[in-house]
Design a protein around this motif. Structure first.
Motif, PDB file in Angstrom:
ATOM      1  N   TYR A  91       0.828  -1.205   0.000  1.00 26.04           N
ATOM      2  CA  TYR A  91       0.000   0.000   0.000  1.00 26.04           C
ATOM      3  C   TYR A  91       0.864   1.257   0.000  1.00 26.04           C
ATOM      4  O   TYR A  91       0.558   2.226  -0.691  1.00 26.04           O
ATOM      5  CB  TYR A  91      -0.954  -0.013   1.194  1.00 26.04           C
ATOM      6  N   ALA A  92       1.944   1.234   0.747  1.00 22.03           N
ATOM      7  CA  ALA A  92       2.864   2.384   0.757  1.00 22.03           C
ATOM      8  C   ALA A  92       3.439   2.598  -0.637  1.00 22.03           C
ATOM      9  O   ALA A  92       3.531   3.736  -1.121  1.00 22.03           O
ATOM     10  CB  ALA A  92       3.981   2.174   1.777  1.00 22.03           C
ATOM     11  N   GLY A  93       3.811   1.506  -1.309  1.00 21.93           N
ATOM     12  CA  GLY A  93       4.309   1.607  -2.680  1.00 21.93           C
ATOM     13  C   GLY A  93       3.246   2.091  -3.640  1.00 21.93           C
ATOM     14  O   GLY A  93       3.522   2.893  -4.541  1.00 21.93           O
ATOM     15  N   LEU A  94       2.036   1.613  -3.452  1.00 23.42           N
ATOM     16  CA  LEU A  94       0.917   2.035  -4.297  1.00 23.42           C
ATOM     17  C   LEU A  94       0.676   3.534  -4.165  1.00 23.42           C
ATOM     18  O   LEU A  94       0.504   4.238  -5.165  1.00 23.42           O
ATOM     19  CB  LEU A  94      -0.345   1.256  -3.916  1.00 23.42           C
ATOM     20  N   GLN A  95       0.690   4.033  -2.951  1.00 24.35           N
ATOM     21  CA  GLN A  95       0.505   5.465  -2.725  1.00 24.35           C
ATOM     22  C   GLN A  95       1.598   6.271  -3.416  1.00 24.35           C
ATOM     23  O   GLN A  95       1.325   7.289  -4.048  1.00 24.35           O
ATOM     24  CB  GLN A  95       0.507   5.784  -1.228  1.00 24.35           C
ATOM     25  N   LYS A  96       2.823   5.816  -3.286  1.00 27.22           N
ATOM     26  CA  LYS A  96       3.949   6.527  -3.890  1.00 27.22           C
ATOM     27  C   LYS A  96       3.830   6.525  -5.415  1.00 27.22           C
ATOM     28  O   LYS A  96       3.993   7.567  -6.058  1.00 27.22           O
ATOM     29  CB  LYS A  96       5.270   5.891  -3.459  1.00 27.22           C
ATOM     30  N   GLU A  97       3.551   5.370  -5.993  1.00 29.36           N
ATOM     31  CA  GLU A  97       3.397   5.268  -7.448  1.00 29.36           C
ATOM     32  C   GLU A  97       2.249   6.142  -7.948  1.00 29.36           C
ATOM     33  O   GLU A  97       2.358   6.821  -8.969  1.00 29.36           O
ATOM     34  CB  GLU A  97       3.154   3.818  -7.868  1.00 29.36           C
ATOM     35  N   PHE A  98       1.140   6.124  -7.226  1.00 31.28           N
ATOM     36  CA  PHE A  98      -0.029   6.919  -7.590  1.00 31.28           C
ATOM     37  C   PHE A  98       0.325   8.410  -7.575  1.00 31.28           C
ATOM     38  O   PHE A  98       0.059   9.128  -8.537  1.00 31.28           O
ATOM     39  CB  PHE A  98      -1.173   6.631  -6.618  1.00 31.28           C
ATOM     40  N   SER A  99       0.945   8.849  -6.500  1.00 27.47           N
ATOM     41  CA  SER A  99       1.302  10.266  -6.371  1.00 27.47           C
ATOM     42  C   SER A  99       2.289  10.689  -7.453  1.00 27.47           C
ATOM     43  O   SER A  99       2.118  11.739  -8.079  1.00 27.47           O
ATOM     44  CB  SER A  99       1.913  10.538  -4.994  1.00 27.47           C
ATOM     45  N   ASN A 100       3.307   9.873  -7.666  1.00 27.30           N
ATOM     46  CA  ASN A 100       4.300  10.206  -8.692  1.00 27.30           C
ATOM     47  C   ASN A 100       3.683  10.256 -10.078  1.00 27.30           C
ATOM     48  O   ASN A 100       3.962  11.167 -10.866  1.00 27.30           O
ATOM     49  CB  ASN A 100       5.458   9.206  -8.675  1.00 27.30           C
TER      50      ASN A 100
END
Length: 114
Positions: A91-100
């Motif tokens: 989920y942390a990776g998903l948030q980062k990918e989404f934001s980027n």
């Protein structure tokens, strides 16, 4: 003028919310405190709501995300399972990918904001 994209993401399973920001915060607080009650206090939600969120992700998930041990002579405790830890990292990776990704898209169209 600086433009930023803001948004919330969550995961749904079969049309129902499975994991979102509140779940994530609660899981991190459980890791810190080792207690559902302590995690509820730390995140500023009621114990009842915390229990409901944990029950929700434990029921809908492939495996248990959190192990709850009731109190007693030796006391209780709560811990995030290895599967739960994988979900936190995902989920942390998903948030980062989404934001980027969203910020990159906004930057590509900067002429609309400058």
């Amino acid at each position: 003028m600086e433009a930023k994209v803001k948004g919330r993401i969550w995961i749904e399973l079969e049309g129902e919310k499975y994991m979102g920001k509140g779940h994530l915060q609660l899981l991190y607080a459980i890791q810190e405190t080792g207690s559902l009650n302590g995690a509820a206090k730390k995140t500023g939600i009621s114990y009842r709501k915390a229990w409901r969120l944990i029950h929700q992700i434990n029921e809908k998930g492939r495996e248990e995300v959190v192990l709850l041990k009731k109190g007693g002579a030796k006391g209780g405790g709560t811990q995030v399972t290895p599967y739960g830890q994988q979900l936190l990292e995902f989920y942390a990776g998903l948030q980062k990918e989404f934001s980027n990704s969203m910020q990159d898209y906004l930057t590509k169209h900067a002429e609309l904001w400058t």
